[in-house]
Design a protein around this motif. Sequence first.
Motif, PDB file in Angstrom:
ATOM      1  N   ILE A  52       1.122  -1.168  -0.096  1.00 53.05           N
ATOM      2  CA  ILE A  52       0.572   0.095   0.559  1.00 53.05           C
ATOM      3  C   ILE A  52       1.042   1.010  -0.142  1.00 53.05           C
ATOM      4  N   ALA A  53       2.178   1.284   0.726  1.00 53.71           N
ATOM      5  CA  ALA A  53       3.194   2.167   0.852  1.00 53.71           C
ATOM      6  C   ALA A  53       3.358   2.419  -0.756  1.00 53.71           C
ATOM      7  N   HIS A  54       2.837   2.102  -1.838  1.00 53.89           N
ATOM      8  CA  HIS A  54       3.651   2.586  -3.353  1.00 53.89           C
ATOM      9  C   HIS A  54       2.191   3.094  -3.822  1.00 53.89           C
ATOM     10  N   GLU A  55       0.929   3.497  -3.261  1.00 54.49           N
ATOM     11  CA  GLU A  55       0.371   4.672  -3.073  1.00 54.49           C
ATOM     12  C   GLU A  55      -0.016   3.622  -4.658  1.00 54.49           C
ATOM     13  N   PRO A  56      -1.144   2.433  -4.739  1.00 51.23           N
ATOM     14  CA  PRO A  56      -1.014   2.486  -5.822  1.00 51.23           C
ATOM     15  C   PRO A  56      -2.579   3.230  -6.471  1.00 51.23           C
ATOM     16  N   THR A  57      -3.017   2.608  -7.563  1.00 51.44           N
ATOM     17  CA  THR A  57      -3.711   3.469  -8.477  1.00 51.44           C
ATOM     18  C   THR A  57      -4.893   2.214  -8.569  1.00 51.44           C
ATOM     19  N   ILE A  58      -4.872   0.878  -8.478  1.00 54.38           N
ATOM     20  CA  ILE A  58      -5.360   0.057  -8.981  1.00 54.38           C
ATOM     21  C   ILE A  58      -5.072  -1.311  -7.393  1.00 54.38           C
ATOM     22  N   THR A  59      -6.103  -1.748  -7.368  1.00 54.04           N
ATOM     23  CA  THR A  59      -5.324  -3.206  -6.590  1.00 54.04           C
ATOM     24  C   THR A  59      -6.307  -4.281  -6.537  1.00 54.04           C
ATOM     25  N   VAL A  60      -6.037  -5.578  -6.695  1.00 52.77           N
ATOM     26  CA  VAL A  60      -5.555  -6.639  -7.284  1.00 52.77           C
ATOM     27  C   VAL A  60      -5.565  -7.166  -6.360  1.00 52.77           C
ATOM     28  N   ASP A  61      -6.648  -8.224  -5.896  1.00 53.12           N
ATOM     29  CA  ASP A  61      -7.659  -8.640  -3.945  1.00 53.12           C
ATOM     30  C   ASP A  61      -7.348 -10.268  -4.259  1.00 53.12           C
ATOM     31  N   ASP A  62      -7.241 -11.684  -3.487  1.00 53.47           N
ATOM     32  CA  ASP A  62      -7.358 -12.269  -2.782  1.00 53.47           C
ATOM     33  C   ASP A  62      -8.018 -12.455  -2.384  1.00 53.47           C
ATOM     34  N   GLY A  63      -9.180 -12.561  -1.457  1.00 52.42           N
ATOM     35  CA  GLY A  63      -9.876 -12.487   0.051  1.00 52.42           C
ATOM     36  C   GLY A  63      -9.970 -11.107   0.454  1.00 52.42           C
ATOM     37  N   MET A  64      -9.788  -9.669  -0.337  1.00 57.57           N
ATOM     38  CA  MET A  64     -10.099  -8.287   0.439  1.00 57.57           C
ATOM     39  C   MET A  64      -9.412  -8.082   1.208  1.00 57.57           C
ATOM     40  N   ASP A  65      -8.050  -8.618   1.671  1.00 60.43           N
ATOM     41  CA  ASP A  65      -7.291  -7.683   2.855  1.00 60.43           C
ATOM     42  C   ASP A  65      -6.795  -6.612   2.552  1.00 60.43           C
ATOM     43  N   LEU A  66      -6.301  -6.486   0.956  1.00 59.81           N
ATOM     44  CA  LEU A  66      -6.392  -4.979   0.458  1.00 59.81           C
ATOM     45  C   LEU A  66      -6.948  -4.079   0.655  1.00 59.81           C
ATOM     46  N   VAL A  67      -8.318  -3.907   0.160  1.00 58.75           N
ATOM     47  CA  VAL A  67      -9.975  -2.776   0.109  1.00 58.75           C
ATOM     48  C   VAL A  67      -9.243  -2.737   1.914  1.00 58.75           C
ATOM     49  N   ALA A  68      -9.556  -3.835   2.346  1.00 60.31           N
ATOM     50  CA  ALA A  68     -10.127  -3.257   3.921  1.00 60.31           C
ATOM     51  C   ALA A  68      -9.017  -2.572   4.546  1.00 60.31           C
ATOM     52  N   ALA A  69      -7.509  -3.018   3.969  1.00 60.26           N
ATOM     53  CA  ALA A  69      -6.518  -2.550   4.893  1.00 60.26           C
ATOM     54  C   ALA A  69      -6.384  -1.326   4.298  1.00 60.26           C
ATOM     55  N   ILE A  70      -6.455  -0.715   3.354  1.00 58.82           N
ATOM     56  CA  ILE A  70      -6.609   0.622   2.830  1.00 58.82           C
ATOM     57  C   ILE A  70      -7.964   1.424   3.028  1.00 58.82           C
ATOM     58  N   GLU A  78      -9.569   1.092   5.961  1.00 58.13           N
ATOM     59  CA  GLU A  78      -8.967   1.254   6.894  1.00 58.13           C
ATOM     60  C   GLU A  78      -8.468   2.309   7.789  1.00 58.13           C
ATOM     61  N   SER A  79      -6.987   1.838   7.117  1.00 58.06           N
ATOM     62  CA  SER A  79      -5.999   2.356   7.572  1.00 58.06           C
ATOM     63  C   SER A  79      -5.398   3.686   6.645  1.00 58.06           C
ATOM     64  N   TYR A  80      -5.643   3.588   5.661  1.00 61.49           N
ATOM     65  CA  TYR A  80      -5.365   4.418   4.183  1.00 61.49           C
ATOM     66  C   TYR A  80      -5.777   5.494   3.818  1.00 61.49           C
ATOM     67  N   PRO A  81      -7.479   5.536   4.179  1.00 61.54           N
ATOM     68  CA  PRO A  81      -8.353   6.261   3.061  1.00 61.54           C
ATOM     69  C   PRO A  81      -7.916   7.600   2.232  1.00 61.54           C
ATOM     70  N   GLU A  82      -6.904   8.230   2.594  1.00 64.74           N
ATOM     71  CA  GLU A  82      -6.052   9.043   2.252  1.00 64.74           C
ATOM     72  C   GLU A  82      -6.187   8.903   0.884  1.00 64.74           C
ATOM     73  N   LEU A  83      -5.602   7.521   0.463  1.00 61.34           N
ATOM     74  CA  LEU A  83      -5.365   7.118  -0.370  1.00 61.34           C
ATOM     75  C   LEU A  83      -6.007   6.854  -1.776  1.00 61.34           C
ATOM     76  N   ILE A  84      -7.660   6.656  -1.012  1.00 62.52           N
ATOM     77  CA  ILE A  84      -8.923   6.756  -2.015  1.00 62.52           C
ATOM     78  C   ILE A  84      -9.013   7.524  -3.729  1.00 62.52           C
ATOM     79  N   ASP A  85      -9.191   8.285  -2.731  1.00 62.51           N
ATOM     80  CA  ASP A  85      -9.290   9.499  -4.577  1.00 62.51           C
ATOM     81  C   ASP A  85      -7.935   8.712  -5.520  1.00 62.51           C
ATOM     82  N   GLY A  86      -7.556   8.398  -5.169  1.00 62.83           N
ATOM     83  CA  GLY A  86      -6.137   8.177  -6.212  1.00 62.83           C
ATOM     84  C   GLY A  86      -6.419   6.965  -7.085  1.00 62.83           C
TER      85      GLY A  86
END
Length: 403
Positions: free
Chosen positions: A98-116, A118-126
């Motif tokens: 997530i520290a790479h500030e993704p523009t796209i996420t590819v998940d298997d189980g939704m852990d990335l979406v959840a972490a973003i 919960e903890s990095y909502p400021e990245l969502i706009d990007g």
Amino acid sequence: MDWASQHMPIMAAIREEFEADQSFAGERIAMAMHVEAKTAILVEVLADGGGEIAVTGCNPLSTHDDVSAALDAHERITSYAKRGVDDEAYYDAIEATIAHEPTITVDDGMDLVAAIHESYPELIDGIIGGCEETTTGVHRLRAMAADGALEYPVFAVNDSPMKRLFDNVHGTGESSLASIAMTTNLSWAGKNVVVSGFGYCGKGVAKKAAGQNANVIVTEVEPRRALEAHMEGYDVLPMAEAAEIGDVFLTTTGNRDVIVEEHFERMQDGVLLANAGHFDIEIDLEALATLAVDTYEARDGVQAYELPDGRRLNVIAEGRLVNLAAPIALGHPVEVMDQSFGVQAVCARELVDNGEAYDADVHNVPDELDKKVAEIKLEAAGVTFDSLTDEQAAYMDSWDHGT
Ligand code: RBV
């Protein structure tokens, strides 16, 4: 990876297209997947299409460290995946992607979406959007969307025909049974195999187990699925009864507490317990550990729990998804992952091309894209098929032709 790619014609065709178009130039893609050879081909294809990729595992036991190292050597890929990590290291690696500030996420189980969220909502706009590989992830995403908590669009790759009808059915069926057989060196023939859950994965496991001459017993909570299993010719029983006669138990429900203390108490000596669902919540191992007077490694990948009366219940791969977490597990067969990852790849590109068209919700894979993946596969397999005539197409769209 080379072996896998030789058997992934869909990914080969997509790689050619992405390389030529540089479809992902300027995109940063964070991925949490089972990091093994076939997944590596997806990661490479996205990187060769111009993307910067940060990848990690989606299960503490499914990473192949050699594959992770090979990916990390690619100039546009950073891999944080490592096999055998504890919870803390697992989530640290998710955060590192997530520290790479993704523009796209590819998940298997939704852990990335959840972490973003919960903890990095400021990245969502990007973030343009995401893709989700598996049933459990899609289920979590739908719950999140229903709560109004999902803040960017995600494709339910799992739910597309090219994924679910093949990967979940044939992939889970073949690879779970193969992993258990290889881990235990035991036969399926003549065994009572209890399959919990008759969804797509359970159907596949049941069919393949029957094909290996096992007697299949299905447990279900959904009346129509229980009926389907019955009409397929399987025995349908409550788990409390199945527990007494099963030789092998394989959970595929995606739900927690499917096999619990009251069931352990009824099981026969020597049974095998395994889980093919995404998370390790289906078999209550805490209760089993409490019941047991001794536990020991019966063989590589098999933990025996000995009960006070001497019965031994054997848990494979710590109750984690057996087709990827057992020591010799290789995941689903290459051909089905070619399809699943083909859908992942075209969905990732759809986000780049048309991301604004999708609102913050769970989206079905556009049917045209799914069909395109099927057409590539059929062409590679040398299978030709018919198409509708203009008259047929018009007829299918009309309502005014009655008797
Ligand atoms: N799965 N991946 C593999 N890379 O070998 N095998 C299975 C592999 C995926 C599958 O698509 C399923 O939906 C998900 O793992 C469960 O975590």
